[in-house]
Design a protein around this motif. Sequence first.
Motif, PDB file in Angstrom:
ATOM      1  N   GLU A  48      68.193  47.190  16.927  1.00 36.60           N
ATOM      2  CA  GLU A  48      67.136  48.102  17.395  1.00 36.60           C
ATOM      3  C   GLU A  48      67.717  49.492  17.670  1.00 36.60           C
ATOM      4  O   GLU A  48      67.119  50.505  17.305  1.00 36.60           O
ATOM      5  CB  GLU A  48      66.471  47.554  18.667  1.00 36.60           C
ATOM      6  N   ASN A  52      66.964  52.919  15.591  1.00 38.74           N
ATOM      7  CA  ASN A  52      66.489  54.111  16.308  1.00 38.74           C
ATOM      8  C   ASN A  52      67.311  55.339  15.943  1.00 38.74           C
ATOM      9  O   ASN A  52      66.774  56.426  15.767  1.00 38.74           O
ATOM     10  CB  ASN A  52      66.524  53.889  17.816  1.00 38.74           C
ATOM     11  N   GLY A 110      61.201  48.741  20.283  1.00 44.19           N
ATOM     12  CA  GLY A 110      62.654  48.715  20.133  1.00 44.19           C
ATOM     13  C   GLY A 110      63.380  48.815  21.463  1.00 44.19           C
ATOM     14  O   GLY A 110      64.204  47.954  21.800  1.00 44.19           O
TER      15      GLY A 110
HETATM   16 MG   LIG Z   1      62.841  51.623  17.588  1.00 45.76          MG
END
Ligand SMILES: [Mg+2]
Lengths: 141, 110
Positions: A48, A52, A110
């Motif tokens: 995650e 990102n 996330g």
């Molecule tokens: Mg994310």
Amino acid sequence: MSMLSLKYVVPGDDFTRAGEASSDVKHKLKQLGYDSKAIRRVAIAMYEGEINMVIHAGGGEAFVEISPEEVEIQLVDHGPGIPDVEKAMQAGYSTAPDNVRSLGFGAGMGLPNIKKYTDELKIDTEVGKGTTLTMKVFAGH
Amino acid sequence: MTVKELAEKLGMTFLAGESGGDREIEGCYVGDLLSWVMARAESGDVWITVMGNVNAIAVASLTDSACIVLAESAGLDQDAKERADQQEIPVLATEKDSFATAVAVAGYLP
Ligand SMILES: [Mg+2]
Ligand SMILES: Nc1ncnc2c1ncn2[C@@H]1O[C@H](COP(=O)(O)OP(=O)(O)OP(=O)(O)O)[C@@H](O)[C@H]1O
């Protein structure tokens, strides 16, 4: 005492390579005989964070320290930073653009996932400078 | 029941990862938003989705899903196919929608 120190470069805007670092860490932890529940938590949280960096920050670097007791992951980027961390931590909040949403990202889950799967999470961020996520997963429980 | 047996029962074809077909199925999860799936899918799940990209393969690997079922004949990207073959993650195709697939899978869960 650290068993293993790892470093990865996470390229920006390359969705086909995003996830390479976390899947490598997953493999290493397996080889070390790490507890499978802990491996799953580390792998998901790191993935995650990695995604990102790719989507929101133009890539970055990942530093991983593995010891028998815990895994510490530091994700460092020099992207736009997060103006309102509290908001970003809310489930469902996302600024992901449409092209990224069509790939299945942008649920705004996330950061909440990272929080859920780690034992410690620290977010240092400055608008215009970048973001550093420091997370820890403890091995035993 | 294994992934391969499930595929036979439901008339689904392998698009990739056939070598992982001996994996036992233990549950089922339906979803297309990847980080949502990441939060909820469990080890051994049959994951029903329309997302056939490399990131879906990564999610299946991270959650330790037994297989991916691409509903409504959703396509599998070429790079996703290669990744799935490499990681031995079975990807199955069905013409049915997610609901009908989930209902059918439910009959074969332990
Ligand atoms: Mg994310
Ligand atoms: N490294 C980062 N740099 C800049 N902004 C970030 C970073 N990480 C997260 N953000 C901001 O926080 C928001 C929430 O992040 P989160 O991971 O929870 O959701 P998302 O990435 O938008 O969607 P999802 O993770 O569900 O695919 C993002 O939409 C973005 O605005």
